[in-house]
Design an enzyme around this catalytic site. Structure first.
Site, PDB file in Angstrom:
ATOM      1  N   SER A   1       0.808  -1.215   0.000  1.00 35.94           N
ATOM      2  CA  SER A   1       0.000   0.000   0.000  1.00 35.94           C
ATOM      3  C   SER A   1       0.849   1.276   0.000  1.00 35.94           C
ATOM      4  O   SER A   1       1.853   1.373   0.702  1.00 35.94           O
ATOM      5  CB  SER A   1      -0.909  -0.005   1.227  1.00 35.94           C
ATOM      6  OG  SER A   1      -1.708   1.150   1.227  1.00 35.94           O
TER       7      SER A   1
ATOM      8  N   LYS B   1      -2.583  -4.676   9.698  1.00 33.85           N
ATOM      9  CA  LYS B   1      -1.198  -4.267   9.422  1.00 33.85           C
ATOM     10  C   LYS B   1      -0.583  -3.618  10.655  1.00 33.85           C
ATOM     11  O   LYS B   1      -1.092  -2.611  11.169  1.00 33.85           O
ATOM     12  CB  LYS B   1      -1.167  -3.290   8.239  1.00 33.85           C
ATOM     13  CG  LYS B   1       0.246  -2.924   7.822  1.00 33.85           C
ATOM     14  CD  LYS B   1       0.256  -2.269   6.460  1.00 33.85           C
ATOM     15  CE  LYS B   1       1.652  -1.899   6.028  1.00 33.85           C
ATOM     16  NZ  LYS B   1       1.652  -1.235   4.716  1.00 33.85           N
TER      17      LYS B   1
ATOM     18  N   CYS C   1      -0.090   3.754  10.823  1.00 32.79           N
ATOM     19  CA  CYS C   1       0.638   4.776  10.083  1.00 32.79           C
ATOM     20  C   CYS C   1       1.326   5.745  11.031  1.00 32.79           C
ATOM     21  O   CYS C   1       0.678   6.368  11.861  1.00 32.79           O
ATOM     22  CB  CYS C   1      -0.291   5.551   9.158  1.00 32.79           C
ATOM     23  SG  CYS C   1       0.631   6.719   8.155  1.00 32.79           S
TER      24      CYS C   1
ATOM     25  N   ASN D   1      -6.509  -1.039   1.493  1.00 32.90           N
ATOM     26  CA  ASN D   1      -5.897  -0.555   2.730  1.00 32.90           C
ATOM     27  C   ASN D   1      -6.865   0.449   3.360  1.00 32.90           C
ATOM     28  O   ASN D   1      -7.165   1.487   2.780  1.00 32.90           O
ATOM     29  CB  ASN D   1      -4.550   0.089   2.373  1.00 32.90           C
ATOM     30  CG  ASN D   1      -3.705   0.454   3.563  1.00 32.90           C
ATOM     31  OD1 ASN D   1      -3.642   1.610   3.963  1.00 32.90           O
ATOM     32  ND2 ASN D   1      -3.037  -0.520   4.134  1.00 32.90           N
TER      33      ASN D   1
ATOM     34  N   ASN E   1       9.062   8.873   4.561  1.00 37.81           N
ATOM     35  CA  ASN E   1       7.905   9.559   3.982  1.00 37.81           C
ATOM     36  C   ASN E   1       6.972  10.043   5.067  1.00 37.81           C
ATOM     37  O   ASN E   1       6.868   9.458   6.149  1.00 37.81           O
ATOM     38  CB  ASN E   1       7.160   8.644   2.990  1.00 37.81           C
ATOM     39  CG  ASN E   1       6.034   7.864   3.617  1.00 37.81           C
ATOM     40  OD1 ASN E   1       4.925   8.360   3.785  1.00 37.81           O
ATOM     41  ND2 ASN E   1       6.315   6.625   4.005  1.00 37.81           N
TER      42      ASN E   1
HETATM   43  C1  LIG Z   1       5.372   6.748   0.095  1.00 41.00           C
HETATM   44  C2  LIG Z   1       4.797   5.669   0.972  1.00 41.00           C
HETATM   45  C3  LIG Z   1       3.422   5.659   1.212  1.00 41.00           C
HETATM   46  C4  LIG Z   1       2.851   4.672   2.022  1.00 41.00           C
HETATM   47  N1  LIG Z   1       1.494   4.662   2.224  1.00 41.00           N
HETATM   48  C5  LIG Z   1       0.941   3.659   2.961  1.00 41.00           C
HETATM   49  C6  LIG Z   1      -0.471   3.564   3.104  1.00 41.00           C
HETATM   50  O1  LIG Z   1      -1.250   4.332   2.520  1.00 41.00           O
HETATM   51  N2  LIG Z   1      -0.960   2.581   3.904  1.00 41.00           N
HETATM   52  C7  LIG Z   1      -0.128   1.671   4.535  1.00 41.00           C
HETATM   53  O2  LIG Z   1      -0.617   0.781   5.242  1.00 41.00           O
HETATM   54  N3  LIG Z   1       1.203   1.708   4.366  1.00 41.00           N
HETATM   55  C8  LIG Z   1       1.760   2.674   3.605  1.00 41.00           C
HETATM   56  N4  LIG Z   1       3.117   2.712   3.427  1.00 41.00           N
HETATM   57  C9  LIG Z   1       3.957   1.671   4.063  1.00 41.00           C
HETATM   58  C10 LIG Z   1       4.297   0.547   3.086  1.00 41.00           C
HETATM   59  O3  LIG Z   1       3.116  -0.115   2.618  1.00 41.00           O
HETATM   60  C11 LIG Z   1       5.223  -0.500   3.758  1.00 41.00           C
HETATM   61  O4  LIG Z   1       4.577  -1.014   4.906  1.00 41.00           O
HETATM   62  C12 LIG Z   1       6.549   0.101   4.172  1.00 41.00           C
HETATM   63  O5  LIG Z   1       7.009   1.046   3.238  1.00 41.00           O
HETATM   64  C13 LIG Z   1       7.622  -0.982   4.367  1.00 41.00           C
HETATM   65  O6  LIG Z   1       7.847  -1.710   3.188  1.00 41.00           O
HETATM   66  P1  LIG Z   1       9.031  -1.330   2.136  1.00 41.00           P
HETATM   67  O7  LIG Z   1      10.303  -1.221   2.941  1.00 41.00           O
HETATM   68  O8  LIG Z   1       9.026  -2.464   1.152  1.00 41.00           O
HETATM   69  O9  LIG Z   1       8.648  -0.039   1.515  1.00 41.00           O
HETATM   70  C14 LIG Z   1       3.703   3.681   2.617  1.00 41.00           C
HETATM   71  C15 LIG Z   1       5.080   3.698   2.361  1.00 41.00           C
HETATM   72  C16 LIG Z   1       5.629   4.664   1.543  1.00 41.00           C
HETATM   73  C17 LIG Z   1       7.120   4.637   1.279  1.00 41.00           C
END
Ligand SMILES: Cc1cc2nc3c(=O)[nH]c(=O)nc-3n(C[C@H](O)[C@H](O)[C@H](O)COP(=O)(O)O)c2cc1C
Length: 306
Positions: free
Chosen positions: A21, A165, A130, A99, A69
């Site tokens: 997400s 989550k 979040c 999500n 972020n």
């Molecule tokens: C720009 C950005 C926006 C995100 N938006 C959401 C979101 O809307 N909902 C959510 O549950 N996680 C969100 N996440 C978290 C990611 O889904 C993920 O849990 C987190 O980045 C760790 O995984 P990664 O290291 O592969 O990015 C976001 C992450 C990033 C970088």
């Protein structure tokens, strides 16, 4: 022929690779780059009931092997999503996971109640974790009691499976996972981002307008992997692992540590084809190692002292 399918209890994915997400838009943004049908599934950006502008910029900063972020869950809300996006997503043969966000427990329930009336959704992923929503946002995943009450309410409301989550910003993530399980969650995904800060030394100001943000990417992989291992060893519901997955080798580490599926986040910003490359890499690994079914490697970490 290798069988890459995995059973999440409430349903089977054609392979364990899910786009995470917030890093994959609403899915459609990636159709110029990949065939969505090749994914196990994807999770759309967090949806509140109403549209949200998110935080003011700057909202993203790169750091060593990672990204911080503070987007603040910008989104189009459930009406526009159901009318303009979901009908186009229904054309794809892959798991579509929504999500779900809220400013309070009842808002999560009303998002789910509204979406339950729409066709073509596989499951809800409850974003109770979040770290970078300003005032008004909530993070029930920091506490076992608030996790229990929100998961229970949403589970009672929802006609569809719930994936909760979790946040890594706690001292014992397995406690929170147990609360989600006891409240009826069908699965757990972990982790969301790690609460983080970046500073500009010239201005002595934070680099993000929100001051704090959430760290993701390769920098968090060993931490997230440890949490997935600990959680998968404790709960009986399926665990979906994520955090810093860039390659099929990273994905395999998570599966071996007990994740039944994995999500790929930040890597999508570097290579929009990374998810399908990971699917190909998993197939190659299985073929080279004569593994007929990928689910046979789940939770096979050998911790015996030799
Ligand atoms: C720009 C950005 C926006 C995100 N938006 C959401 C979101 O809307 N909902 C959510 O549950 N996680 C969100 N996440 C978290 C990611 O889904 C993920 O849990 C987190 O980045 C760790 O995984 P990664 O290291 O592969 O990015 C976001 C992450 C990033 C970088």
């Amino acid at each position: 022929m290798t069988d890459l399918s995995v059973d999440l209890g409430f349903g089977t994915l054609k392979n364990p690779v899910i786009a995470a997400s917030g890093t994959f838009g609403y899915g459609l943004e990636f159709t110029p780059f990949i065939d969505l049908n090749r994914l196990g599934g994807f999770v759309v950006k967090g949806l509140y009931f109403s549209p949200r502008p998110g935080n003011p910029p700057p909202r993203l900063v790169e750091t060593a092997s990672g990204l911080i972020n503070a987007i603040g869950l910008q989104g189009i809300g459930v009406h526009q999503f159901s009318e303009e996006v979901l009908p186009r997503l229904r054309e794809y043969d892959t798991a579509i996971i929504i999500n779900v966000c809220g400013n309070h427990d009842e808002e999560y329930a009303s998002v789910v109640e509204y979406l339950d009336r729409q066709e073509g959704i596989t499951a809800y992923e409850l974003n109770i974790s979040c770290p970078n929503v300003e005032k008004g946002g909530q993070c029930p995943a920091l506490n076992p009691k608030s996790t229990f009450s929100i998961v229970k309410l949403v589970k009672e409301t929802s006609a569809r499976p719930i994936i909760t989550k979790l946040s890594p910003n706690v001292s014992d993530i397995t406690e929170i996972a147990m609360s989600a399980q006891e409240a009826g969650s069908d699965a757990i995904s972990l982790v969301n981002t790690f609460l983080a800060l970046a500073v500009d030394v010239e201005t002595r100001r934070p680099k993000l307008s929100n001051i704090l943000g959430g760290l993701s990417g390769p920098a968090i992989k060993p931490l997230a992997l440890r949490m997935v291992y600990q959680t998968a060893s404790r709960v009986s519901i399926p665990v979906i692992g994520l955090g810093g997955i860039m390659s099929s080798t990273d994905a395999l580490e998570y599966l071996i540590c007990g994740a039944r599926a994995i999500e790929v986040g930040t890597a999508n910003f570097i290579d929009p084809q990374v998810t399908v490359n990971i699917v190909d890499g998993l197939r190659e690994y299985c073929e080279q190692n004569k593994i007929a079914r990928i689910d046979s490697i789940i939770g096979t970490l050998d911790t015996q002292m030799r």
